[in-house]
Design an enzyme around this catalytic site. Structure first.
Site, PDB file in Angstrom:
ATOM      1  N   GLY A  25       0.793  -1.211   0.000  1.00 35.18           N
ATOM      2  CA  GLY A  25       0.000   0.000   0.000  1.00 35.18           C
ATOM      3  C   GLY A  25       0.829   1.266   0.000  1.00 35.18           C
ATOM      4  O   GLY A  25       0.371   2.308  -0.471  1.00 35.18           O
ATOM      5  N   ARG A 136       4.283  -3.098  16.099  1.00 33.41           N
ATOM      6  CA  ARG A 136       2.936  -2.640  15.761  1.00 33.41           C
ATOM      7  C   ARG A 136       2.335  -3.259  14.508  1.00 33.41           C
ATOM      8  O   ARG A 136       1.290  -2.804  14.044  1.00 33.41           O
ATOM      9  CB  ARG A 136       2.877  -1.106  15.656  1.00 33.41           C
ATOM     10  CG  ARG A 136       3.290  -0.401  16.918  1.00 33.41           C
ATOM     11  CD  ARG A 136       2.752   1.005  17.005  1.00 33.41           C
ATOM     12  NE  ARG A 136       3.017   1.790  15.814  1.00 33.41           N
ATOM     13  CZ  ARG A 136       2.663   3.058  15.689  1.00 33.41           C
ATOM     14  NH1 ARG A 136       2.048   3.658  16.669  1.00 33.41           N
ATOM     15  NH2 ARG A 136       2.933   3.719  14.588  1.00 33.41           N
ATOM     16  N   ASN A 142       4.752 -10.680   7.846  1.00 31.40           N
ATOM     17  CA  ASN A 142       5.949  -9.943   8.248  1.00 31.40           C
ATOM     18  C   ASN A 142       7.004 -10.840   8.881  1.00 31.40           C
ATOM     19  O   ASN A 142       7.979 -10.353   9.443  1.00 31.40           O
ATOM     20  CB  ASN A 142       5.583  -8.801   9.212  1.00 31.40           C
ATOM     21  CG  ASN A 142       5.108  -7.570   8.469  1.00 31.40           C
ATOM     22  OD1 ASN A 142       5.412  -7.386   7.290  1.00 31.40           O
ATOM     23  ND2 ASN A 142       4.348  -6.726   9.140  1.00 31.40           N
TER      24      ASN A 142
END
Length: 466
Positions: A25, A136, A142
């Site tokens: 994004g 976060r 990830n």
């Protein structure tokens, strides 16, 4: 909705473009070959349409944070960061594969592999938290895999920070792995919410789906958020998953943050206990030793910093090591440090006596020298005092400000609200959003871990507060 094509790769001196690896994004990832030393690397480049002066400054701060942590064996290695000639910031990183994210839905991991990955990533998070850094955005995509098959955590706060600045009004969250308090905007991230995300990630690797997906039903974002708020994840539904593991993951995903494991390290210990019960070798959780990971200095706008981090003291770590040596500590948490070399015993008592005497003399000299050095270090002179802290109401927020009393390089302000846990910063302003009552603030200068005299408390009554 059609998938976005990658942007044009930037021209980077010393690197030769090979091909695009993926698009997100806010950034694209390209494969480059570095000319010297010659190796293939992954280069993450921010999109030009999201780059602003604030984004560029925050990207640099996040790159510094990730580089500070990338020496950890379970954190993706960052080689360098810079800004391309077209103005786009970029990171040069170790080339890894997203095999876990590609694999777990089609072929869920074995319990042994998922537990091992969970412990290693927990060690990386614990090290980050001790350094005052939040990730976060912990989720399966990830967690990358090195060429040697080791799991590594990537994107330490970078995508989250960019998302925070955009008009989304929240931290670029990934709903299936976001804690209830993050989804309701009660917080943008805490240690407790990271424990929640890691528990949800380990669950996903074993179950082949996120914890609140129900196969064959509506799994839209709205439905997932509603189920996450109820905090009752579906059973994994595998015969080889013991009830103890279900309980550990369920605790990590408790609705109340205080009901979860208190730290990533405690979560790792719970996973290690499951490994032991199943007869597996307990996976070590690599935690940096005291003094090795210092909280890196970052820009004031950095939003992945933890306020008032509580670290484990040296005395606590020594007690843990003694318990491990005597067999009373059943966990396999490894605190990496210098290897110890065994010294062969002397051939006779006379040699042993001389050796002991020499060690005593040298030890005494070392202690005297060390005490002189520590006395000098422990008594920083002339720590300045912050005076005349001013507070004012700005819209729905309260802003405090003060003048620089003469900070030296490395000094920081230690800010405390209503006598609570202090936070560290370099800027001379502190903003409290939407306070519902009177707030009081004190500012102290922190120099090398030592603090001077606190400022006189400055209190402000926000508009509309009773």
């Amino acid at each position: 909705m059609a998938k976005r094509l990658p942007s044009a790769p930037p021209n980077l001196p010393g690197f030769s473009y090979v091909r695009a690896l993926g698009s997100g994004g806010f950034a694209d990832v390209f494969l480059y070959e570095q000319n010297m030393p010659r190796r293939q690397v992954a280069v993450k480049v921010l999109l030009s349409e999201v780059v602003t002066p604030e984004i560029r400054a925050m990207f640099q701060a996040e790159a510094n944070l990730m580089a500070q942590l990338s020496s950890h064996p379970a954190v993706l290695t960052v080689y360098q960061a810079s800004v391309a000639s077209d103005g786009r910031p970029y990171l040069v990183m170790e080339l890894c594969a997203p095999t876990l994210n590609q694999r777990y839905r089609a072929d869920p991991l074995s319990v042994a592999e998922a537990l091992s990955i969970g412990v290693k990533i927990a060690g990386a998070l614990e090290t980050a938290h001790r350094a005052g850094v939040l990730h976060r955005d912990v989720k399966p995509s990830n967690i990358l895999t090195t060429v040697y098959g080791h799991p590594v955590l990537s994107d330490f706060g970078i995508a989250a920070t960019v998302g925070d600045v955009q008009a989304t009004g929240s931290v670029g969250m990934s709903i299936p792995w976001s804690a209830p308090e993050v989804l309701t905007d009660d917080t943008t991230g805490t240690v407790a919410s990271e424990v929640w995300a890691l528990g949800a990630t380990v669950y996903s690797l074993i179950a082949g789906r996120s914890p609140f997906e129900v196969p064959g039903t509506d799994n839209s974002s709205a439905q997932l958020m509603s189920r996450i708020q109820r905090a009752k994840p579906e059973q994994i539904g595998r015969d080889d998953v013991p009830a103890r593991l279900e309980a550990v993951l369920s605790r990590a995903m408790s609705k109340k943050p205080e009901a979860r494991q208190a730290s990533a390290l405690e979560f790792a210990r719970d996973l290690q206990s499951v490994e032991t019960e199943l007869g597996f070798t307990a996976t070590p959780a690599d935690i940096a030793v005291d003094g090795w990971v210092a909280a890196p200095e970052v820009d004031d706008d950095d939003r992945t910093r933890i306020k008032g981090v509580v670290t484990v003291s040296s005395a606590q770590q020594r007690r843990r090591r003694r318990r491990a040596e005597t067999g009373s500590d059943r966990t396999a948490v490894r605190e990496t440090g210098e290897p110890q070399t065994a010294v062969p015993a002397p051939r006779n008592l006379r040699a042993a006596g001389w050796l002991i005497a020499a060690c005593v003399v040298l030890g005494a000299a070392f202690i005297v020298t060390l005490s002189v050095v520590l006395t000098h270090v422990a008594q920083p002179s002339a720590i300045p005092l912050v005076r005349n802290v001013e507070g004012r109401v700005i819209g729905d927020s309260v802003e405090f400000s003060w003048h620089d009393p003469g900070l030296s390089t490395g000094d920081q302000y230690q800010v405390s609200v209503d006598g609570g846990e202090p936070s560290l910063q370099r800027g001379t302003t502190f903003t409290i959003d939407h306070p519902d009552r009177r707030v009081c603030l004190t500012v102290t200068v922190n120099r090398s871990g030592h603090t001077g005299e606190s400022s006189t408390p400055t209190c402000v009554d926000p508009v509309g507060a009773s």
